[in-house]
Design an enzyme around this catalytic site. Sequence first.
Site, PDB file in Angstrom:
ATOM      1  N   LYS A  63      76.617 -57.046  30.747  1.00  0.00           N
ATOM      2  CA  LYS A  63      76.501 -56.719  31.814  1.00  0.00           C
ATOM      3  C   LYS A  63      75.441 -56.366  33.003  1.00  0.00           C
ATOM      4  O   LYS A  63      75.606 -56.500  34.076  1.00  0.00           O
ATOM      5  CB  LYS A  63      77.050 -54.666  31.443  1.00  0.00           C
ATOM      6  CG  LYS A  63      78.469 -54.454  30.967  1.00  0.00           C
ATOM      7  CD  LYS A  63      78.394 -52.576  30.676  1.00  0.00           C
ATOM      8  CE  LYS A  63      77.283 -52.720  29.955  1.00  0.00           C
ATOM      9  NZ  LYS A  63      77.490 -53.089  28.385  1.00  0.00           N
TER      10      LYS A  63
ATOM     11  N   ARG B 294      79.493 -43.472  29.324  1.00  0.00           N
ATOM     12  CA  ARG B 294      79.260 -44.598  27.870  1.00  0.00           C
ATOM     13  C   ARG B 294      80.709 -43.611  27.003  1.00  0.00           C
ATOM     14  O   ARG B 294      80.900 -44.436  25.665  1.00  0.00           O
ATOM     15  CB  ARG B 294      78.803 -44.338  27.381  1.00  0.00           C
ATOM     16  CG  ARG B 294      77.389 -45.445  26.708  1.00  0.00           C
ATOM     17  CD  ARG B 294      77.148 -46.413  27.105  1.00  0.00           C
ATOM     18  NE  ARG B 294      76.124 -47.346  26.224  1.00  0.00           N
ATOM     19  CZ  ARG B 294      75.419 -48.045  27.025  1.00  0.00           C
ATOM     20  NH1 ARG B 294      75.040 -47.667  28.462  1.00  0.00           N
ATOM     21  NH2 ARG B 294      74.198 -48.377  26.633  1.00  0.00           N
TER      22      ARG B 294
ATOM     23  N   ARG C 179      68.163 -62.295  24.172  1.00  0.00           N
ATOM     24  CA  ARG C 179      67.708 -61.600  25.166  1.00  0.00           C
ATOM     25  C   ARG C 179      66.238 -61.464  25.321  1.00  0.00           C
ATOM     26  O   ARG C 179      65.821 -61.077  24.365  1.00  0.00           O
ATOM     27  CB  ARG C 179      68.520 -60.275  25.632  1.00  0.00           C
ATOM     28  CG  ARG C 179      68.427 -59.954  26.341  1.00  0.00           C
ATOM     29  CD  ARG C 179      69.758 -59.103  26.944  1.00  0.00           C
ATOM     30  NE  ARG C 179      69.473 -57.557  26.363  1.00  0.00           N
ATOM     31  CZ  ARG C 179      70.378 -56.427  26.716  1.00  0.00           C
ATOM     32  NH1 ARG C 179      71.455 -57.042  27.354  1.00  0.00           N
ATOM     33  NH2 ARG C 179      70.546 -55.631  25.717  1.00  0.00           N
TER      34      ARG C 179
ATOM     35  N   ARG D 285      64.172 -56.108  24.076  1.00  0.00           N
ATOM     36  CA  ARG D 285      64.171 -54.109  23.617  1.00  0.00           C
ATOM     37  C   ARG D 285      63.739 -54.309  22.642  1.00  0.00           C
ATOM     38  O   ARG D 285      64.409 -54.737  21.670  1.00  0.00           O
ATOM     39  CB  ARG D 285      65.132 -54.548  23.885  1.00  0.00           C
ATOM     40  CG  ARG D 285      65.072 -54.564  25.780  1.00  0.00           C
ATOM     41  CD  ARG D 285      66.761 -53.784  26.318  1.00  0.00           C
ATOM     42  NE  ARG D 285      67.591 -53.215  26.127  1.00  0.00           N
ATOM     43  CZ  ARG D 285      68.909 -52.661  26.525  1.00  0.00           C
ATOM     44  NH1 ARG D 285      69.077 -53.006  27.713  1.00  0.00           N
ATOM     45  NH2 ARG D 285      69.475 -51.771  25.408  1.00  0.00           N
TER      46      ARG D 285
ATOM     47  N   ARG E  24      74.256 -50.561  17.478  1.00  0.00           N
ATOM     48  CA  ARG E  24      74.946 -50.189  18.977  1.00  0.00           C
ATOM     49  C   ARG E  24      76.638 -50.998  18.986  1.00  0.00           C
ATOM     50  O   ARG E  24      77.136 -50.279  20.291  1.00  0.00           O
ATOM     51  CB  ARG E  24      73.834 -50.504  20.026  1.00  0.00           C
ATOM     52  CG  ARG E  24      72.603 -50.095  19.959  1.00  0.00           C
ATOM     53  CD  ARG E  24      71.464 -50.906  20.237  1.00  0.00           C
ATOM     54  NE  ARG E  24      72.092 -51.596  22.467  1.00  0.00           N
ATOM     55  CZ  ARG E  24      71.440 -52.333  22.563  1.00  0.00           C
ATOM     56  NH1 ARG E  24      70.666 -53.547  21.838  1.00  0.00           N
ATOM     57  NH2 ARG E  24      71.823 -52.804  24.438  1.00  0.00           N
TER      58      ARG E  24
HETATM   59  P1  AMP Z   1      71.941 -50.067  27.716  1.00  0.00           P
HETATM   60  O1  AMP Z   1      70.536 -50.892  28.658  1.00  0.00           O
HETATM   61  O2  AMP Z   1      72.549 -50.088  28.933  1.00  0.00           O
HETATM   62  O3  AMP Z   1      72.856 -50.995  26.922  1.00  0.00           O
HETATM   63  O4  AMP Z   1      71.022 -48.495  27.428  1.00  0.00           O
HETATM   64  C1  AMP Z   1      70.141 -49.015  26.531  1.00  0.00           C
HETATM   65  C2  AMP Z   1      70.497 -47.347  25.342  1.00  0.00           C
HETATM   66  O5  AMP Z   1      70.266 -46.154  26.756  1.00  0.00           O
HETATM   67  C3  AMP Z   1      71.453 -47.030  25.700  1.00  0.00           C
HETATM   68  O6  AMP Z   1      71.489 -47.516  23.519  1.00  0.00           O
HETATM   69  C4  AMP Z   1      71.691 -45.310  25.169  1.00  0.00           C
HETATM   70  O7  AMP Z   1      70.360 -44.753  24.113  1.00  0.00           O
HETATM   71  C5  AMP Z   1      70.692 -45.369  26.456  1.00  0.00           C
HETATM   72  N1  AMP Z   1      72.296 -44.808  26.927  1.00  0.00           N
HETATM   73  C6  AMP Z   1      72.449 -46.115  28.432  1.00  0.00           C
HETATM   74  N2  AMP Z   1      73.129 -45.193  29.158  1.00  0.00           N
HETATM   75  C7  AMP Z   1      73.519 -44.172  28.053  1.00  0.00           C
HETATM   76  C8  AMP Z   1      74.710 -43.334  28.754  1.00  0.00           C
HETATM   77  N3  AMP Z   1      75.700 -42.873  29.891  1.00  0.00           N
HETATM   78  N4  AMP Z   1      74.921 -42.245  27.877  1.00  0.00           N
HETATM   79  C9  AMP Z   1      73.856 -42.364  26.663  1.00  0.00           C
HETATM   80  N5  AMP Z   1      73.131 -42.922  26.527  1.00  0.00           N
HETATM   81  C10 AMP Z   1      73.015 -43.913  27.378  1.00  0.00           C
END
Ligand code: AMP
Length: 226
Positions: A13, A88, A127, A160, A171
């Site tokens: 993504k 989400r 990654r 990360r 996740r």
């Molecule tokens: P991502 O980079 O999109 O994988 O997001 C990393 C982390 O940020 C996720 O595992 C959540 O802990 C938090 N996060 C990102 N977007 C959201 C969202 N829309 N709602 C809640 N937590 C989020």
Amino acid sequence: MRLILVGPPGAGKGTQAEFVAAHFDIPKISTGDIFRSNVSGGTELGKLAKKFMDAGDLVPDEVTNAMVRSRLGEPDAAGGFLLDGFPRNVSQAYELDSILGDLGTQLDVVVELDVDNDEVVRRLSGRRICGKCGHIWHVEFDPPSVPEICDKCGGQLYHRDDDYPETVRHRLDVYTLQTAPLTEFYRSRNQLTQLDALGPVEDVTERAIATIEAFTASPDAAAVDE
Ligand code: AMP
């Protein structure tokens, strides 16, 4: 163009968001990136978000929704945007409706990236992200020419904290339980299109752009109905 990219962690993504947003000349708004920059900046929001992020859980909706409402109200988002990582869950999707209603606008399309779980684990474990410009590399599929250094800006790459196997599995569970139902939500509104996210990054980007253009030209013909 107002669009959302959905897909499991590791579907690519973030990478696709970067290229697709550049193609349509719209800002990429990634809630994960905004949280991460707050964590590294040591802000109150970052301190609050960090414990959820480290565990692979979602940050509470009130916090995330307020952050997105404020970001979508900024001038650069007035002409369109690409949302990466938001909504989400279905409750965030309703909040997005309300935000867009207040801004007097609406979504054009929701794009789901399809990829199977084994591939997700392979992608996430390799990654590496540039700490300076945020570009995403992969030790196997898209390595920088000097290990751990970004070719684009010379920044140091990092792994990360939530890309380690145990958290990745959690996740994925969170995705299946909370985020996957979003595809049904948007499909029932004829706003969803899907694409196969396997293959070289440039091929997926081309496919994504073609899918989005076909959908926005004729949503009824291109919508996914299963
Ligand atoms: P991502 O980079 O999109 O994988 O997001 C990393 C982390 O940020 C996720 O595992 C959540 O802990 C938090 N996060 C990102 N977007 C959201 C969202 N829309 N709602 C809640 N937590 C989020």
